[in-house]
Enzyme design. Structure first.
Site, PDB file in Angstrom:
ATOM      1  CG  ASP A  55      -2.055   0.984   1.100  1.00  0.00           C
ATOM      2  OD1 ASP A  55      -2.392   1.371  -0.031  1.00  0.00           O
ATOM      3  OD2 ASP A  55      -2.600   1.385   2.147  1.00  0.00           O
ATOM      4  CG  ASN A  97      -7.937  -2.067  -4.916  1.00  0.00           C
ATOM      5  OD1 ASN A  97      -7.008  -2.857  -4.736  1.00  0.00           O
ATOM      6  ND2 ASN A  97      -8.156  -1.050  -4.090  1.00  0.00           N
TER       7      ASN A  97
HETATM    8  C1  IPE Z   1      -5.295  -2.688  -0.070  1.00  0.00           C
HETATM    9  O1  IPE Z   1      -4.996  -1.353  -0.291  1.00  0.00           O
HETATM   10  C2  IPE Z   1      -5.309  -3.440  -1.352  1.00  0.00           C
HETATM   11  C3  IPE Z   1      -4.015  -3.594  -2.003  1.00  0.00           C
HETATM   12  C4  IPE Z   1      -2.863  -3.215  -1.545  1.00  0.00           C
HETATM   13  C5  IPE Z   1      -4.050  -4.276  -3.263  1.00  0.00           C
HETATM   14  P1  IPE Z   1      -6.155  -0.252  -0.413  1.00  0.00           P
HETATM   15  O2  IPE Z   1      -5.463   1.053  -0.473  1.00  0.00           O
HETATM   16  O3  IPE Z   1      -7.063  -0.589  -1.516  1.00  0.00           O
HETATM   17  O4  IPE Z   1      -6.923  -0.458   0.953  1.00  0.00           O
HETATM   18  P2  IPE Z   1      -7.762   0.542   1.849  1.00  0.00           P
HETATM   19  O5  IPE Z   1      -8.727   1.234   0.933  1.00  0.00           O
HETATM   20  O6  IPE Z   1      -6.780   1.502   2.439  1.00  0.00           O
HETATM   21  O7  IPE Z   1      -8.393  -0.331   2.864  1.00  0.00           O
HETATM   22  C1  IPE Z   2      -1.605   0.264  -3.348  1.00  0.00           C
HETATM   23  O1  IPE Z   2      -1.415   1.629  -3.352  1.00  0.00           O
HETATM   24  C2  IPE Z   2      -1.895  -0.275  -4.716  1.00  0.00           C
HETATM   25  C3  IPE Z   2      -3.250  -0.795  -4.858  1.00  0.00           C
HETATM   26  C4  IPE Z   2      -4.182  -0.767  -3.952  1.00  0.00           C
HETATM   27  C5  IPE Z   2      -3.581  -1.378  -6.125  1.00  0.00           C
HETATM   28  P1  IPE Z   2      -2.644   2.654  -3.346  1.00  0.00           P
HETATM   29  O2  IPE Z   2      -3.025   2.911  -4.741  1.00  0.00           O
HETATM   30  O3  IPE Z   2      -3.724   2.181  -2.454  1.00  0.00           O
HETATM   31  O4  IPE Z   2      -1.927   3.930  -2.724  1.00  0.00           O
HETATM   32  P2  IPE Z   2      -2.495   4.923  -1.641  1.00  0.00           P
HETATM   33  O5  IPE Z   2      -2.958   4.115  -0.471  1.00  0.00           O
HETATM   34  O6  IPE Z   2      -3.624   5.653  -2.293  1.00  0.00           O
HETATM   35  O7  IPE Z   2      -1.332   5.790  -1.312  1.00  0.00           O
HETATM   36 MG    MG Z   3      -4.099   2.416  -0.463  1.00  0.00          MG
END
Ligand code: IPE
Ligand code: IPE
Ligand code: MG
Length: 236
Positions: A8, A56
């Protein structure tokens, strides 16, 4: 040892640099290669990476497409490397909602590395633990005497896993949030949880090593009283 990672922080990494979120995902893909390398060097037997959650899908369509394109490219370019290192690739999660070209790349990479006996690299795509658990229960309805092993087999079927995953020993989440976001709820029953502030694109090989060192400091009791505590209590 099974290490699972919630990768993340790509978006925030990009925002800090005034770049589009897609640039964060590109940088994140490079960090995946570094993590795989580090896991190999440290003798990790199973590495599960959360690449795209079922939740997602609620992101903008362009971001979802960019993530799938990156994943497809990653599979195309990294499969040879996995063969060289005897890494077996397995993508877990739903397949019925993924674009056909991504499904083809997944199947190709899995087939090409099916004979590999080194590390297992599991990548979670369109994954939701709650969905998998409910679906496994549904498929078990007519079976009598379901035990944990049987349940785990069904769960593996649901997830397109080549075999039931061993329990997760260490779950790492980068990006500073302290939640599981519907990841491996069954498999993490006794996992050590490590939440690190580092954003995923910055999670390099030394960061992986630090995480393993932190894990090494944990005392895993599994409900027991540890032997020396017991000895002290009995003698003091
Ligand atoms: C969790 O990250 C999913 C992945 C890393 C693929 P998200 O950014 O989607 O999760 P939330 O929204 O913070 O729970
Ligand atoms: C994780 O990074 C990747 C996926 C969830 C696919 P994010 O895209 O959630 O990045 P932040 O949390 O918005 O920084
Ligand atoms: Mg995230």
């Amino acid at each position: 040892m099974h290490v699972a990672i919630i990768m993340d922080g790509n978006g925030r990494w990009a925002s800090l640099r005034h770049l589009p979120r897609s640039a964060g995902h590109h940088a994140g893909a490079k960090a995946v290669s570094a993590a795989v390398e580090a896991a190999l060097r440290h003798g990790i037997t199973t590495l599960t990476l959360y690449a795209f959650s079922a939740a997602n899908w609620s992101r903008p369509g362009a971001e979802v497409s960019a993530l799938f394109a990156l994943l497809r490219r990653h599979l195309l370019t990294q499969t040879q490397r996995c063969l060289d290192e005897s890494i077996r690739i397995n993508v877990i999660g739903r397949r019925d909602r993924l674009p056909a070209d991504l499904c083809q790349s997944i199947e190709r990479s899995e087939q090409a590395t099916a004979h590999c006996r080194g590390m297992r690299l599991r990548i979670a795509v369109d994954y939701s633990s709650q969905h998998s658990l409910v679906e496994a229960c549904r498929r078990l309805q007519s079976e009598p005497d379901v035990d944990r092993a049987r349940f785990a087999e069904r769960l593996a079927d649901v997830d397109h896993a080549t075999a039931p995953a061993p329990e997760v020993d260490l779950l790492i989440r980068t990006g500073g949030e302290q939640r599981l976001s519907d990841f491996l709820l069954w498999e993490c029953a006794y996992a050590e949880l490590l939440f690190v502030d580092c954003l995923w694109p910055d999670f390099d090989q030394p960061a992986f090593q630090h995480a393993l060192e932190a894990y090494g400091q944990r005392e895993r009791r599994f409900g027991r009283v540890v032997a020396d505590t017991l000895a002290r209590a009995n003698h003091g």
